[in-house]
Design an enzyme around this catalytic site. Sequence first.
Site, short mmCIF file in Angstrom:
data_model
loop_
_atom_site.label_atom_id
_atom_site.label_comp_id
_atom_site.label_asym_id
_atom_site.label_seq_id
_atom_site.Cartn_x
_atom_site.Cartn_y
_atom_site.Cartn_z
N SER A 79 2.81 -45.87 -38.15
CA SER A 79 1.67 -45.70 -39.04
C SER A 79 0.48 -45.11 -38.27
CB SER A 79 1.33 -47.04 -39.72
OG SER A 79 0.45 -46.85 -40.79
N HIS A 211 8.54 -51.01 -45.14
CA HIS A 211 7.59 -50.25 -44.33
C HIS A 211 7.40 -50.87 -42.95
CE1 HIS A 211 4.31 -47.53 -43.46
NE2 HIS A 211 3.51 -48.55 -43.19
#
Length: 238
Positions: A79, A211
């Site tokens: 991320s 995620h």
Amino acid sequence: MESATLVCLPFAGSGASFFKKWQAVAPPGLRVVAPQLPGREERLDDEPHITVEAAVSEASGWLLPRIADTSRVALFGHSLGAVLAYELAYRLSGQVPVVGLFVSGSAGPWSVRQDRASGLDDEGFLVAVRRLAGYRHPAMDHPEMLEMLLPMLRADVEMHENHRPQARPPLGIPVTAVRGDRDDLVTAAECGQWGDATTGPFDSVELAGGHMYLTEPTGERALLRLIENRLDARAAAC
């Protein structure tokens, strides 16, 4: 495998300790190094960075004397960490032998997030972070700890949301983009955007999980095996 150093950059709200435990499960010959950015863990009292440029500048200064004698350096980030690792690859180019970039849970670095958390009040910010990150930081269940960590978390989110990469030629190193196969925040197509970030070899891989697949032991081990395999294959091809 020939010895290599894996430099790990944090996702929003995390610190170097997240990666320190990786050394215990890393394959022989893979050294894990994680710079500690300000505003977190033992550097909690230090002012956190709000720009990628400042964070990368500090990280590179800390790293260079520690990896100067390493024959192979790979970079990993998830991320926000993927953006930091991408920018750090440019910063380290020509100074150390960077042999690979592993980016996780991220669209291409030039993508602009439309749904933003910066600027919201504390309650709205935390709700947005939970939605955008797909992850609830343990500190969110402890008001006193959350109060201490909130400035760093806000700085990380601002850093990520406001970053726009410089216009420059693609990297010339191998890039592997990784996502959880149940990630509902980053699509396979968005993960594949990283192919435009390099003129070198590129592949996109899905591992089991959402995620934040890498926060689970099975995801952690699968990711490290993937990195080991890619580094082994590239070393054999040289």
